[in-house]
Write a protein that holds these residues in place. Sequence first.
Motif, PDB file in Angstrom:
ATOM      1  N   ARG A   1      63.344  32.357 -30.486  1.00  0.00           N
ATOM      2  CA  ARG A   1      63.469  31.180 -30.636  1.00  0.00           C
ATOM      3  C   ARG A   1      62.734  30.356 -29.513  1.00  0.00           C
ATOM      4  N   ASP A   2      62.748  29.041 -29.658  1.00  0.00           N
ATOM      5  CA  ASP A   2      62.039  28.028 -28.748  1.00  0.00           C
ATOM      6  C   ASP A   2      62.772  28.191 -27.378  1.00  0.00           C
TER       7      ASP A   2
ATOM      8  N   GLN B   1      68.662  26.162 -28.569  1.00  0.00           N
ATOM      9  CA  GLN B   1      68.536  26.367 -29.781  1.00  0.00           C
ATOM     10  C   GLN B   1      68.904  27.616 -30.497  1.00  0.00           C
TER      11      GLN B   1
ATOM     12  N   GLU C   1      71.909  28.342 -33.079  1.00  0.00           N
ATOM     13  CA  GLU C   1      71.646  29.119 -34.380  1.00  0.00           C
ATOM     14  C   GLU C   1      72.597  30.349 -34.538  1.00  0.00           C
TER      15      GLU C   1
ATOM     16  N   GLY D   1      66.888  23.922 -40.729  1.00  0.00           N
ATOM     17  CA  GLY D   1      67.030  24.232 -39.196  1.00  0.00           C
ATOM     18  C   GLY D   1      67.222  22.531 -38.545  1.00  0.00           C
ATOM     19  N   ASP D   2      66.386  21.573 -38.908  1.00  0.00           N
ATOM     20  CA  ASP D   2      66.824  20.524 -38.381  1.00  0.00           C
ATOM     21  C   ASP D   2      68.042  19.742 -38.457  1.00  0.00           C
TER      22      ASP D   2
ATOM     23  N   ILE E   1      70.836  21.855 -36.259  1.00  0.00           N
ATOM     24  CA  ILE E   1      70.606  21.462 -35.181  1.00  0.00           C
ATOM     25  C   ILE E   1      71.331  20.080 -34.806  1.00  0.00           C
TER      26      ILE E   1
END
Length: 426
Positions: free
Chosen positions: A349-350, A354, A358, A411-412, A415
């Motif tokens: 992951r970034d 994040q 998740e 995902g967006d 988040i």
Amino acid sequence: MSGPKSTADGEKVAASGLSIFSKYDPLKQRVDVVKKLGVDPFDMTFDDIMSATRGRIGNREIILAGTNNYLGLTFDPSTRASAKDAIDRHGTGTTGSRIANGTYVEHEQLERDLAAHLGKPSCIVFTTGYVTNLAAMAGLAGPNDVIFIDADAHACIIDGTRLAGTTTVRFRHNNPADLDKRLARQKIPEGGHALVVIEGLYSMFGDIAPIDEFVAVAHKHGAYLYVDEAHSYGVFGETGAGIAEEQGVLDKIDFYSGTFSKSLASVGGFCASRHPEFELLRKVMRPYMFTASAAPSNICAAQAALDAIKTRPELRHNIMARAAQLHAGLSDMGFELCAPASPVIAVRRDNEVQAAMEWNWLLQEGVYVNLAVPPGTPESSSLLRISVSAAHTEEDVNAILSRFKALKDNGDDIIAEMMRRMQASA
């Protein structure tokens, strides 16, 4: 010089105004951020563990995909029956160390059977896998020896070098050529030896070591090779003896360590050696000599699991099929995976926040994986780490993949929702 002062609540504060816990303030800030997202991933509790692949939190059933229960034997009838029988015969604990009153006939039988499975003349059983590496490495390495460890070595290997108190040299991860260079230029004190320590399957990324190449390099320089197969014993190899067996070099490994808490479905650890003199270390290894021995139930459960490893190859076939299914599915979705398919599949992951968001979302959706973040990860990576089990079915893996597909597609929005929740709890 003034000493510490006590505050109203009894906490002792130095003259500087800092308490003994102040050094952990940066960690506390990280923990506080994660807690605001929902469940603390490092302090969560299951209300019930119902099987090798199912748990319960409140009234929600959770697919367990982060347990390291590789062969799914913790609920196997044979392991449970063996543990229960051991309690009936010997009670709940030994209340003593191996050199005092803590060695039972079952400890010795398990040592003989593990040694035979690995083709080694000597094997010693310990209370945990962590203690195994502490004891064996510190027992093997003396003041004139030098330990060479992989850059991604597990914490117990790093701590083993600290307990040994010897010179330690790190080499590049899974890089026999770099080890070759470092062994060539490192001066070993007179009377000393080189001990090279690697792992078979690395627990964070799930990447596999070229043990056969490390054998050639280590022995070329007269070094001893120590391989920790905690995450690969029982899973790889024709008989389940690990990656060293799969690569055809099991007989060349000087020291082979493993744990009971993965494929052996229990709690404990072991180290086997092709050198009969290894037995002498029972008299010098402090973590072996000065702690209580493993409970009879743990030993007998591991014995039953060992019997399953030797007689039920279908367990290895199933875990590899499920690992390939999961790895291919995640790859097709476009997730960045850290290594080829293995029982450990790490999704990069970034960043830490994040990954924590998740992780919480997946748990809400009924899938438990591991959140792995720095400093316990290679390359300061933030990971969603999955461990596959032979007890997982094709349908289980499809269910896990469906949650990751939703994560990928939405995902967006996920988040954003987690951010709103965190702000609301601030």
